[in-house]
Design an enzyme around this catalytic site. Structure first.
Site, short mmCIF file in Angstrom:
data_model
loop_
_atom_site.label_atom_id
_atom_site.label_comp_id
_atom_site.label_asym_id
_atom_site.label_seq_id
_atom_site.Cartn_x
_atom_site.Cartn_y
_atom_site.Cartn_z
N GLU A 1 6.13 -3.02 38.56
CA GLU A 1 5.40 -1.78 38.36
C GLU A 1 6.11 -0.95 37.29
OE1 GLU A 1 5.36 1.34 41.34
OE2 GLU A 1 3.45 2.09 40.60
N LYS B 1 -1.45 15.47 23.46
CA LYS B 1 -1.55 15.90 22.06
C LYS B 1 -1.68 14.69 21.14
CE LYS B 1 1.06 20.14 22.63
NZ LYS B 1 2.33 20.81 22.48
N ASP C 1 -6.66 8.45 35.53
CA ASP C 1 -7.73 9.46 35.66
C ASP C 1 -8.00 10.10 34.30
OD1 ASP C 1 -5.41 10.90 35.43
OD2 ASP C 1 -5.71 12.12 37.23
N HIS D 1 0.98 8.19 44.43
CA HIS D 1 0.89 9.64 44.62
C HIS D 1 -0.15 10.26 43.69
CE1 HIS D 1 4.94 9.16 46.52
NE2 HIS D 1 4.44 10.09 47.31
N PHE D 2 -0.23 9.77 42.45
CA PHE D 2 -1.20 10.34 41.52
C PHE D 2 -2.63 9.97 41.92
CE2 PHE D 2 0.25 12.53 37.61
CZ PHE D 2 1.56 12.74 37.99
N GLU E 1 11.28 2.86 36.32
CA GLU E 1 10.89 4.27 36.23
C GLU E 1 11.90 4.99 35.34
OE1 GLU E 1 8.42 6.61 37.11
OE2 GLU E 1 9.86 7.74 35.94
N ASP F 1 1.69 8.30 31.87
CA ASP F 1 1.66 9.63 31.23
C ASP F 1 0.66 9.64 30.09
OD1 ASP F 1 3.64 10.73 32.88
OD2 ASP F 1 5.24 9.96 31.61
C1 SAM Z 1 2.07 10.30 35.63
S1 SAM Z 1 3.41 9.51 36.38
C2 SAM Z 1 2.64 8.38 37.55
C3 SAM Z 1 3.59 7.90 38.60
C4 SAM Z 1 2.99 6.88 39.57
N1 SAM Z 1 2.64 5.65 38.89
C5 SAM Z 1 1.79 7.44 40.29
O1 SAM Z 1 0.68 6.98 40.01
O2 SAM Z 1 1.98 8.32 41.14
C6 SAM Z 1 3.96 8.37 35.12
C7 SAM Z 1 5.35 7.88 35.36
O3 SAM Z 1 5.70 6.92 34.38
C8 SAM Z 1 7.05 7.11 34.02
N2 SAM Z 1 7.26 6.50 32.70
C9 SAM Z 1 6.78 6.96 31.52
N3 SAM Z 1 7.15 6.15 30.51
C10 SAM Z 1 7.87 5.14 31.07
C11 SAM Z 1 8.53 3.99 30.54
N4 SAM Z 1 8.51 3.72 29.24
N5 SAM Z 1 9.20 3.18 31.39
C12 SAM Z 1 9.23 3.46 32.71
N6 SAM Z 1 8.64 4.54 33.26
C13 SAM Z 1 7.95 5.37 32.46
C14 SAM Z 1 7.22 8.61 34.06
O4 SAM Z 1 8.57 9.03 34.18
C15 SAM Z 1 6.39 8.98 35.29
O5 SAM Z 1 7.14 8.99 36.47
#
Ligand code: SAM
Length: 214
Positions: free
Chosen positions: A44, A123, A155, A194-195, A69, A119
């Protein structure tokens, strides 16, 4: 005090076996090198606080799961969840998934890659920071085994549509996206992530697809 202990309810758990620093990882990331067995390995990317990692590692004890993560505090929180649940088939790496997919995962070795609610980088000038870029998609596709799955949920409609387009160009061998359905939630943590819980509780549409490598 163990190096990776965190405060609150999980402070009694030693996270050292579950939280693997990137510079302490084996050269090649495989089930054998990480878990000492040959069970199917699923990764993941962006595990957040680790709800998916906890749920899936309990439901599929015959598989191994690696969560990557980049935000350290979330990686630690996810590792604490796994420690509390006494999982032996799941690990967290606090680090960037992109270089690990580029260099450290053997071709054709993964049973699945999961990317949930990456994420969005809203922008225009920041969109190149999206983790689902051409290079990552090509690497993830290369790392999937025959029969492997690539799950992508978001989403953010713009991110969804642009990723579907990029997948068709970069990874046509995966075929068309297969829609995935939301399961009915029977309790407050009965969501994929969680998201996903946040989106559904606020009636925000979620776009869910899976690709299968032939
Ligand atoms: C919007 S959150 C979603 C978290 C989780 N997947 C959820 O659905 O609840 C996106 C996560 O991806 C992580 N993330 C972003 N770029 C990443 C990367 N290059 N490698 C690992 N994690 C990354 C961020 O730190 C963040 O915790």
């Amino acid at each position: 005090m163990p190096r990776h202990s965190i405060r609150s309810t999980v402070s009694k758990f030693d996270l050292t076996p579950i939280l693997r620093e990137p510079d302490a990882l084996p050269a090649e990331l495989t089930s054998q090198s990480l878990f000492g067995n040959d069970s199917p390995l699923e990764i993941e990317v962006g595990s957040g606080k680790g709800l998916f990692m906890q749920t899936v590692s309990g439901k599929q004890p015959e598989s191994n799961f690696l969560g990557i993560e980049i935000a350290r505090k979330y990686a630690v929180a996810a590792a604490a969840r796994l420690a509390r649940a006494e999982r032996t088939n799941a690990l967290m790496v606090p680090g960037n998934a992109e270089p690990l997919f580029a260099d450290r995962i053997p071709d054709g070795s993964l049973a699945a890659v999961h990317v949930y609610f990456p994420d969005p980088w809203w922008k225009s000038r920041h969109k190149s920071r999206r983790v689902l870029n051409e290079t990552f998609i090509a690497n993830a596709t290369r790392c999937l085994a025959s029969g492997g799955r690539f799950h992508f949920w978001t989403d953010v409609l713009d991110y969804f549509e642009s990723t579907i387009e990029t997948m068709a160009i970069v990874s046509p061998q995966l075929g068309p996206p297969i829609p995935e359905e939301a399961a009915a939630a029977e309790h407050d943590l009965d969501y994929r992530t969680h998201f996903e819980r946040r989106s559904r509780q606020h009636a925000i549409p979620v776009y869910r697809v899976c690709y299968h490598k032939p």
